[in-house]
Write an enzyme that holds these catalytic residues in place. Structure first.
Site, mmCIF file in Angstrom:
data_model
loop_
_atom_site.group_PDB
_atom_site.id
_atom_site.type_symbol
_atom_site.label_atom_id
_atom_site.label_comp_id
_atom_site.label_asym_id
_atom_site.label_seq_id
_atom_site.Cartn_x
_atom_site.Cartn_y
_atom_site.Cartn_z
ATOM 1 N N GLU A 69 0.835 -1.199 0.000
ATOM 2 C CA GLU A 69 0.000 0.000 0.000
ATOM 3 C C GLU A 69 0.876 1.257 0.000
ATOM 4 O OE1 GLU A 69 -3.618 1.067 2.943
ATOM 5 O OE2 GLU A 69 -3.047 -1.053 2.792
ATOM 6 N N TYR A 70 1.940 1.190 0.809
ATOM 7 C CA TYR A 70 2.882 2.298 0.888
ATOM 8 C C TYR A 70 3.580 2.490 -0.462
ATOM 9 C CZ TYR A 70 7.116 4.841 2.347
ATOM 10 O OH TYR A 70 8.140 5.736 2.456
ATOM 11 N N ASP A 71 4.012 1.379 -1.049
ATOM 12 C CA ASP A 71 4.691 1.449 -2.345
ATOM 13 C C ASP A 71 3.790 2.081 -3.403
ATOM 14 O OD1 ASP A 71 6.846 0.281 -1.174
ATOM 15 O OD2 ASP A 71 6.442 -1.737 -1.960
ATOM 16 N N SER A 82 32.156 19.692 23.239
ATOM 17 C CA SER A 82 32.354 18.302 23.606
ATOM 18 C C SER A 82 31.701 18.075 24.973
ATOM 19 C CB SER A 82 33.852 18.062 23.653
ATOM 20 O OG SER A 82 34.103 16.713 23.571
ATOM 21 N N LEU A 83 31.950 16.927 25.586
ATOM 22 C CA LEU A 83 31.398 16.676 26.915
ATOM 23 C C LEU A 83 32.527 16.326 27.867
ATOM 24 C CD1 LEU A 83 28.333 14.428 25.994
ATOM 25 C CD2 LEU A 83 28.204 16.675 27.075
ATOM 26 N N GLU A 95 20.390 9.969 29.408
ATOM 27 C CA GLU A 95 20.103 9.311 28.131
ATOM 28 C C GLU A 95 21.347 8.582 27.638
ATOM 29 O OE1 GLU A 95 19.262 13.277 26.782
ATOM 30 O OE2 GLU A 95 20.574 12.992 25.067
ATOM 31 N N LYS A 123 24.543 7.697 25.520
ATOM 32 C CA LYS A 123 25.494 8.436 24.695
ATOM 33 C C LYS A 123 25.753 7.580 23.470
ATOM 34 C CE LYS A 123 29.928 10.860 24.853
ATOM 35 N NZ LYS A 123 30.411 10.398 23.561
ATOM 36 N N ASP A 143 27.249 6.194 20.153
ATOM 37 C CA ASP A 143 28.573 6.206 19.534
ATOM 38 C C ASP A 143 28.399 6.426 18.032
ATOM 39 O OD1 ASP A 143 31.236 6.106 19.293
ATOM 40 O OD2 ASP A 143 31.450 3.964 19.711
ATOM 41 N N ARG A 200 29.903 18.017 12.816
ATOM 42 C CA ARG A 200 30.418 18.825 13.908
ATOM 43 C C ARG A 200 31.708 19.531 13.489
ATOM 44 N NH1 ARG A 200 34.046 17.812 18.130
ATOM 45 N NH2 ARG A 200 33.648 19.084 19.963
ATOM 46 N N GLU A 255 22.536 12.779 16.972
ATOM 47 C CA GLU A 255 23.613 11.847 16.674
ATOM 48 C C GLU A 255 23.164 10.896 15.568
ATOM 49 O OE1 GLU A 255 26.103 12.663 18.526
ATOM 50 O OE2 GLU A 255 27.572 11.037 18.398
ATOM 51 N N TYR A 291 18.763 15.351 20.367
ATOM 52 C CA TYR A 291 18.860 15.604 21.808
ATOM 53 C C TYR A 291 19.104 17.066 22.165
ATOM 54 C CZ TYR A 291 23.748 14.800 20.412
ATOM 55 O OH TYR A 291 24.942 14.815 19.768
ATOM 56 N N LYS A 325 22.333 15.338 32.055
ATOM 57 C CA LYS A 325 22.145 16.775 31.825
ATOM 58 C C LYS A 325 21.302 17.382 32.940
ATOM 59 C CE LYS A 325 22.505 15.994 26.917
ATOM 60 N NZ LYS A 325 21.824 15.757 25.647
ATOM 61 N N LYS A 375 31.288 7.396 30.905
ATOM 62 C CA LYS A 375 31.789 6.485 29.865
ATOM 63 C C LYS A 375 31.759 5.035 30.332
ATOM 64 C CE LYS A 375 34.351 8.561 26.761
ATOM 65 N NZ LYS A 375 34.202 8.516 25.331
ATOM 66 N N CYS A 383 52.657 -30.747 12.327
ATOM 67 C CA CYS A 383 52.149 -30.544 13.680
ATOM 68 C C CYS A 383 53.258 -29.956 14.554
ATOM 69 C CB CYS A 383 51.666 -31.874 14.253
ATOM 70 S SG CYS A 383 51.245 -31.757 16.011
ATOM 71 N N CYS A 385 54.158 -33.050 17.262
ATOM 72 C CA CYS A 385 54.762 -34.335 16.896
ATOM 73 C C CYS A 385 55.421 -34.313 15.520
ATOM 74 C CB CYS A 385 53.716 -35.447 16.961
ATOM 75 S SG CYS A 385 52.473 -35.295 15.660
ATOM 76 N N CYS A 443 46.029 -32.539 12.933
ATOM 77 C CA CYS A 443 47.130 -33.481 13.049
ATOM 78 C C CYS A 443 46.489 -34.869 13.131
ATOM 79 C CB CYS A 443 47.938 -33.198 14.311
ATOM 80 S SG CYS A 443 49.063 -34.547 14.707
ATOM 81 N N CYS A 445 49.844 -38.310 18.986
ATOM 82 C CA CYS A 445 50.482 -36.991 19.127
ATOM 83 C C CYS A 445 50.437 -36.542 20.596
ATOM 84 C CB CYS A 445 49.735 -35.984 18.256
ATOM 85 S SG CYS A 445 50.205 -34.271 18.534
HETATM 86 S S1 IVH Z 1 24.815 16.337 24.389
HETATM 87 C C1 IVH Z 1 25.892 20.670 24.473
HETATM 88 N N1 IVH Z 1 23.771 13.937 24.225
HETATM 89 O O1 IVH Z 1 28.997 12.976 22.264
HETATM 90 C C2 IVH Z 1 25.418 19.248 24.378
HETATM 91 N N2 IVH Z 1 25.820 14.367 23.104
HETATM 92 O O2 IVH Z 1 31.575 13.469 23.486
HETATM 93 C C3 IVH Z 1 26.526 18.323 24.067
HETATM 94 N N3 IVH Z 1 26.699 12.443 21.889
HETATM 95 O O3 IVH Z 1 29.657 15.984 20.618
HETATM 96 C C4 IVH Z 1 26.091 17.086 23.463
HETATM 97 N N4 IVH Z 1 25.066 11.054 22.383
HETATM 98 O O4 IVH Z 1 28.188 14.217 19.375
HETATM 99 C C5 IVH Z 1 24.785 14.734 23.868
HETATM 100 N N5 IVH Z 1 22.733 11.868 24.138
HETATM 101 C C6 IVH Z 1 23.737 12.674 23.792
HETATM 102 C C7 IVH Z 1 24.797 12.219 22.981
HETATM 103 C C8 IVH Z 1 25.830 13.108 22.663
HETATM 104 C C9 IVH Z 1 26.213 11.206 21.736
HETATM 105 C C10 IVH Z 1 27.975 12.924 21.300
HETATM 106 C C11 IVH Z 1 27.893 14.334 20.742
HETATM 107 C C12 IVH Z 1 28.985 15.093 21.451
HETATM 108 C C13 IVH Z 1 29.876 14.007 21.925
HETATM 109 C C14 IVH Z 1 30.703 14.447 23.100
#
Ligand code: IVH
Length: 670
Positions: free
Chosen positions: A36-38, A83-84, A114, A116, A118, A137, A175, A227, A291, A315, A409, A412, A427, A432
């Site tokens: 249907e979507y298609d 960064s964090l 929440e 993080k 990767d 970024r 992310e 986020y 946060k 971490k 081997c 042996c 072997c 052996c």
């Molecule tokens: S908050 C000012 N929330 O981690 C807010 N970052 O090591 C800063 N990242 O540059 C970011 N999951 O790319 C936030 N739930 C999350 C995240 C997150 C992954 C990344 C983000 C940031 C890096 C810092």
């Protein structure tokens, strides 16, 4: 259809497709069948083909559109992408709160936590509710424009709804990541095509986002969690939770594992739980982000040039590390299989020190081109044993040579063989010494004959001095023989002789396991023992008789038959019998009633008095079967202390649950 009708229908179709995209990609709750979507998509593209002047950039057909680019345009971020700051222990988390309290004394803090992700941080610009630009970024101040590639992410709305749609210009951040299942699929297809695979989902996502041709990106399914709303406070939001709610209402995907945490204790619990559950997320998370919820507090706390003071990344223990291959040794297993093992410069990974890693077989070494001296990326995820992900090509010493798998081997010196179609070199020499040592080690192990004090150093000497050439020889050893060995005191020699003597009464199942028959481990040994009751019956069984038993397939049956057909094995068993090793299953009666025949049990958790093995043994003695996973066909799930998901499965599937007392009653009654 005239132009005006077409415009109306186009708007309807686009809205319907957006709605279904949201249901499918964001909420994972599709409302219509694929066909249907298609059909809707086909109608849209046909109509756009007839009226090309009516194509809009936010039309669902435009997700994969535009020309390949040569370079990505630089984009200056409205607000720097910081960064964090990092934490690795609960103490670090408490120190974070102490810092907050010092900065804003007496106010008290609530948090939102929440995962993080990767992945790759991106900034997205919407004007009047339409996606106009997306950027990486970069160095935090200037990134690269990747708008075309981001459009291919189906969970990313091209037009917003709700409050955020009404704002002239809004920047949101999130992310981009590749779900683990997609990553594995991608690597499999790259491997089939003979191309280089990616080391992890993050690298795969980074590769996809930086494709010059958006059509390539579109074939590498990405996803995105949002986020952050830049200048949220200026837009009138008062908390982070409220901001996330607005993102969700706008049609963005917000991580469902996001949780408000009213206290720091709740934060600590959240971090620990998320780390324990990280394997079930479906994507790679390398930590949790904490946060401060109040945007007023966030604003007052401000940022350093590196990170906001109101957020912290907890971490998780790293699962990947790089180290150097010092040598590649080849181990000989108990059935003669040769396994290459890389000796590594010791490295700490997810809480344990890794010194060796199996390279599995010749093809695996060749495929990854692993050489002595190479720097390798190793990974240890969850319960998975560590393995080499890939070689870091740039760090290869100039004089390195491809590894040559030995053709003889290492123990042996017998020529080794590889049967066409099999992955392993073997072997073929049954005398052996390396195989014999492995077989003896297995024979004496806890789940086999359980001979304490029969350690590796003793076995080594017993074989080298030719005191033991088969299992049966163990039972002829005297204290006099043993005190001759290096580092074996009188007392230890006595202990070992006593332990060997004590192993004679283990019974048929452990003995069958101990013999090291190919494909016969603890489970199959148990099945054979409770079916036949004695060694002679097992020895006489034909392949046909064996395959009739539940849980014994053709391959196992043939392996058992082959083992007993071998003269030298039959001789060892005869000698074990003469030495007084028990050859029958205790309590076995050939025509004993088997009231539990056809019934299956799953054991989970710790029972108050019975061990897992004892419970299994008693169930099997009455003809029942113990399996490891719960299905609708399972008869009973026996639940003990700290039972996990299997108990939930039982409830969900309506399978009868027993505790130990009820199980014992059931066993008694039969
Ligand atoms: S908050 C000012 N929330 O981690 C807010 N970052 O090591 C800063 N990242 O540059 C970011 N999951 O790319 C936030 N739930 C999350 C995240 C997150 C992954 C990344 C983000 C940031 C890096 C810092």
């Amino acid at each position: 259809m005239d132009r005006a009708d077409a415009a109306g229908r186009l708007a309807e179709l686009r809205e319907a497709i957006r709605h279904h995209d949201y249901a499918y990609y964001v909420e994972a709750r599709p409302e219509v069948a694929d066909s249907e979507y298609d059909a809707l998509r086909r109608e849209l593209s046909d109509l756009e083909a007839a009226f090309p002047e009516l194509i809009t950039p936010d039309s669902p057909t435009q997700r994969v559109a535009g020309q390949p680019v040569d370079t990505f345009r630089p984009v200056e971020h409205k607000v720097a992408m910081l960064s964090l700051d990092n934490a690795t222990t609960p103490e670090d988390l408490r120190e974070f709160e102490a810092r907050l309290n010092r900065a804003l004394p007496g106010t008290g803090f609530r948090y939102v936590c929440e995962p993080k992700i990767d992945g790759l941080g991106v900034a997205l610009l919407y004007q009047d509710g339409r996606f106009v630009r997306g950027a990486t970024r970069g160095d935090g101040r200037v990134g690269e424009e990747i708008t075309q590639n981001l459009r291919t992410i189906r969970s990313l709305p091209m037009t917003l709804r709700g409050r955020l749609a009404t704002i002239g210009e809004v920047e949101v951040r999130g992310e981009v990541f590749m779900p683990r299942a997609e990553f594995e699929k991608l690597n499999r297809s790259l491997e089939d095509a003979g191309e280089t695979t990616f080391a992890n989902p993050r690298n795969a996502a980074a590769g996809a986002v930086r494709q010059k041709d958006p059509a390539t990106t579109a074939r590498r399914p990405l996803d995105i969690f949002l986020y952050h709303v830049s200048e949220a406070r200026e837009l009138g939001f008062t908390t982070y939770a409220e901001t996330l709610e607005a993102l969700r209402a706008a049609g963005f995907k917000v991580n469902p594992r996001t949780e408000p945490c009213p206290t720091l204790d709740a934060v600590v619990t959240y971090c620990e739980r998320l780390e324990a559950e990280r394997d079930g997320l479906g994507y790679d998370a390398d930590g949790a982000v904490i946060k401060v919820d109040s945007l007023e507090q966030q604003w007052r706390l401000g940022s350093t040039t590196h990170h906001p003071r109101w957020a912290l990344a907890f971490k998780f223990a790293a699962r990947q590390a790089t180290t150097v291959v010092q040598s590649i040794d080849v181990h000989v297993g108990k059935t003669g299989t040769l396994t290459p093992v890389a000796k590594l410069e010791p490295v700490e990974l997810a809480g344990v020190t890794i010194r060796n890693v199996s390279l599995h077989n010749e093809d695996e070494i060749r495929r990854k081109d692993i050489r002595v001296g190479d720097t390798v990326l190793i990974e240890r995820a969850g319960d998975v044993i560590p393995y080499v992900v890939q070689v870091i090509a740039g760090k290869r010493p100039p004089d390195s040579k491809a590894f040559e798998f030995p053709r003889e081997c290492p123990s042996c010196k017998h020529e080794v063989i590889r049967i066409p179609g099999e992955a392993y070199w073997r072997c073929p020499n049954s005398a052996c010494p390396a195989q014999l040592k492995e077989r003896l080690r297995h024979f004496g192990s806890r789940r086999a004959m359980d001979i304490e004090h029969l350690g590796e150093a003793v076995i080594e000497q017993l074989v080298e001095r030719r005191l033991v050439g088969s299992f049966a020889d163990l039972y002829r050893l005297t204290v006099g023989d043993l005190v001759e060995l290096e580092r074996l005191a009188d007392k230890s020699a006595h202990n070992l002789v006593t332990a060997i003597e004590g192993s004679k009464t283990r019974g048929l199942a452990p003995l069958l396991n101990a013999l090291g028959i190919r494909m016969v481990g603890e489970r199959v040994a148990g099945v054979l023992a409770s079916h036949f009751g004695s060694m002679s019956k097992v020895q006489e069984a034909s392949v046909a008789e064996l395959t009739e038993i539940r849980g014994i397939g053709e391959e196992i049956a043939e392996s058992v038959r082959k083992f007993f057909d071998d003269e030298s094995n039959a001789e060892v068993i005869r000698r074990l019998g003469v030495a007084g090793v028990a050859m029958s299953q205790p309590g076995f009666q050939a025509d004993a009633p088997r009231p539990l025949a056809g019934q299956t049990f799953v054991l989970t958790g710790t029972l108050p008095s019975l061990t897992r093995d004892a419970a299994r043994e008693r169930i099997e003695r009455l003809g029942g079967r113990v399996t490891s996973s719960v299905s609708k066909k399972t008869s009973y799930v026996v639940v003990g202390e700290a039972a996990g998901s299997k108990a939930d499965d039982a409830r969900r599937l309506g399978v009868t649950i027993l505790d130990e007392a009820t199980l014992l009653e059931l066993l008694q009654r039969r």
